[in-house]
Design an enzyme around this catalytic site. Sequence first.
Site, PDB file in Angstrom:
ATOM      1  N   HIS A   1      10.306  -5.602  13.685  1.00 43.67           N
ATOM      2  CA  HIS A   1      11.611  -5.094  14.112  1.00 43.67           C
ATOM      3  C   HIS A   1      12.629  -6.217  14.261  1.00 43.67           C
ATOM      4  CE1 HIS A   1       9.406  -1.365  15.837  1.00 43.67           C
ATOM      5  NE2 HIS A   1       9.734  -1.204  14.582  1.00 43.67           N
TER       6      HIS A   1
ATOM      7  N   ARG B   1      18.021  10.079   1.466  1.00 40.32           N
ATOM      8  CA  ARG B   1      16.596  10.328   1.660  1.00 40.32           C
ATOM      9  C   ARG B   1      16.390  11.394   2.732  1.00 40.32           C
ATOM     10  NH1 ARG B   1      13.046   5.320   3.543  1.00 40.32           N
ATOM     11  NH2 ARG B   1      13.999   5.832   5.551  1.00 40.32           N
TER      12      ARG B   1
ATOM     13  N   GLU C   1       6.054   4.638  -2.921  1.00 41.79           N
ATOM     14  CA  GLU C   1       5.629   3.692  -1.898  1.00 41.79           C
ATOM     15  C   GLU C   1       4.139   3.798  -1.603  1.00 41.79           C
ATOM     16  OE1 GLU C   1       8.023   4.550   1.557  1.00 41.79           O
ATOM     17  OE2 GLU C   1       8.027   6.690   1.108  1.00 41.79           O
TER      18      GLU C   1
ATOM     19  N   ASP D   1       6.668  -0.316   2.355  1.00 38.65           N
ATOM     20  CA  ASP D   1       5.393   0.383   2.504  1.00 38.65           C
ATOM     21  C   ASP D   1       4.464   0.101   1.335  1.00 38.65           C
ATOM     22  OD1 ASP D   1       5.250   1.657   4.991  1.00 38.65           O
ATOM     23  OD2 ASP D   1       6.631   3.217   4.348  1.00 38.65           O
TER      24      ASP D   1
ATOM     25  N   CYS E   1      14.494   0.013  -3.374  1.00 41.21           N
ATOM     26  CA  CYS E   1      15.370   0.037  -2.204  1.00 41.21           C
ATOM     27  C   CYS E   1      14.772  -0.663  -0.989  1.00 41.21           C
ATOM     28  CB  CYS E   1      15.736   1.470  -1.832  1.00 41.21           C
ATOM     29  SG  CYS E   1      14.316   2.498  -1.376  1.00 41.21           S
TER      30      CYS E   1
END
EC number: 2.7.3.9
Length: 540
Positions: free
Chosen positions: A187, A327, A427, A449, A496
């Site tokens: 994060h 998305r 992903e 991912d 992306c």
Amino acid sequence: MSDIAPRILSGVPVCGGIAIGPIHRLGSAEVGARQATGDPEAELAAFAAALSAAKAALEQLLESEDELAGEILEFQAILLEDPDLIEPMEATIRAGTAADAAWAEAMDAEIRAYRESGEAVLSARADDLADLKRRVLRALSGEAEEGAEVPGGAIVVAGELTPSAFLALDLGRVAGVATVGGSPTSHVSILARARGVNLVVGIAGADGLEEGVAAILDAGAGTLEVAPGVARLADAETARAEGASRREAAERHAREPAETADGVAVKVLVNIDDPAILETLDPAICDGVGLTRTEFLFKDGSPDEAAQLDFYRRLIAWADGRAVTIRTLDAGGDKPIPGITIDGEANPFLGVRGVRLSLARPDVFRTQLRALARAAADAPVPLKVMVPMVTVPAELEAARAILAEEVARLEGEGIPCAMPILGTMIEVPAAALTAADFDAGFYSIGSNDLVQYVTASARDNSAVAALADPLNPAVLELIARTVAAGAAGGVEVSLCGDMASSPRLAGTLLKAGLRVFSAAPAEVAAVKAAIREARTGADG
């Protein structure tokens, strides 16, 4: 002149370039001892007041931060209202344990379990728990939150840096940040990229560094050079100035198209995480929107159709005729949403997330698809909608069937709408290996991912950060396979994830065949500049 021997410490590069300055160490921020009352009822009252104060402090912080930071900090606020966490502590306090001891012991056990679990979502949240532990202990002891005063131009060195500790730094005074723990997808790393902070994680041997010692942080190479000599400092300053000059030049040319040195046209799109960015971001720097994360719309639960439509229309208007990709809700994993995601999954990253959750919650999914179909009617170019965490073609077809039903229902109600182009995120390795089997209007590779799943390395676990390598040959092979599948089917392929926001990876991705990048707003100019310097070999 320092009498400390020069040395170079190695870590994992995250973002930024070269920073030069004195080291400023962040302490462990331990909370001072508290005098217990000895009265269980008084301790319970103190505990309740501390939870309330911690919640109020978090709410104030959430109000002052952007959506990206808010999504990360929201987890702490949710925990403060979790009866499974709080009620056992209250029982312990009633039995005679002091409030601070009950909280610290229980939180230490939770933190230890999270860090030792080997599960990505739990590893990702261990720092959040440590942050929350300290926040409540401070409220119990009456200590004020320590200021994050940093000497101007300093390189901040920390063992572990929590999201709120990072946000408390005066980033305008910070030259760079180096941490012993952390990972490139933590994060803090996400926040650093968004704010343009030079960051290296996983620095081995940084625990004993002295305050004020001169250092060079190379966030591109992932090194921290301690006590460099005069000549080395001069070389680093030259490199830093050259890097700054290149970035300034890139910004000047940000509105120009990206074309490789051998004449291949490349699209550079932008990722939108936060609606506030639309107020300051010039759409002319990009070729469109390659990813719009819609999770922020759900931070307070499931939004209604009108609220979603309002934002989608605003985004399409901002794009000013450029293509927009939105998305669908990508909740689950390390993004729990109260009332929507499933509580208590053993391994949420491999559980009901992305399209799996949408199909399990068709009420939520249908509302979002209705809003997207209505927004598509206003789009000057066809709106693109991409579905996350798709593993097999049947999932995409199930989503398409629901979308078609909602479009038909809107038409029956006389509400203007249009069928958007439906695409799939790549992903999951299984999807990358079978991309040609999907009837998708486009592919969008989610590299964060993909790297995690291919290398079996949790995104926020510093112990395996070195393994979560985007340049792993297996990762690059799956990217190349997806690009080839798109080319064979005449379907556009974009990327992306964070890989597309890294200028140093642009040449590698171009060689893998990628011709559409979707980058973080702060990195669009630098990525374009890197593309212009690269060659694909297309000219023979």
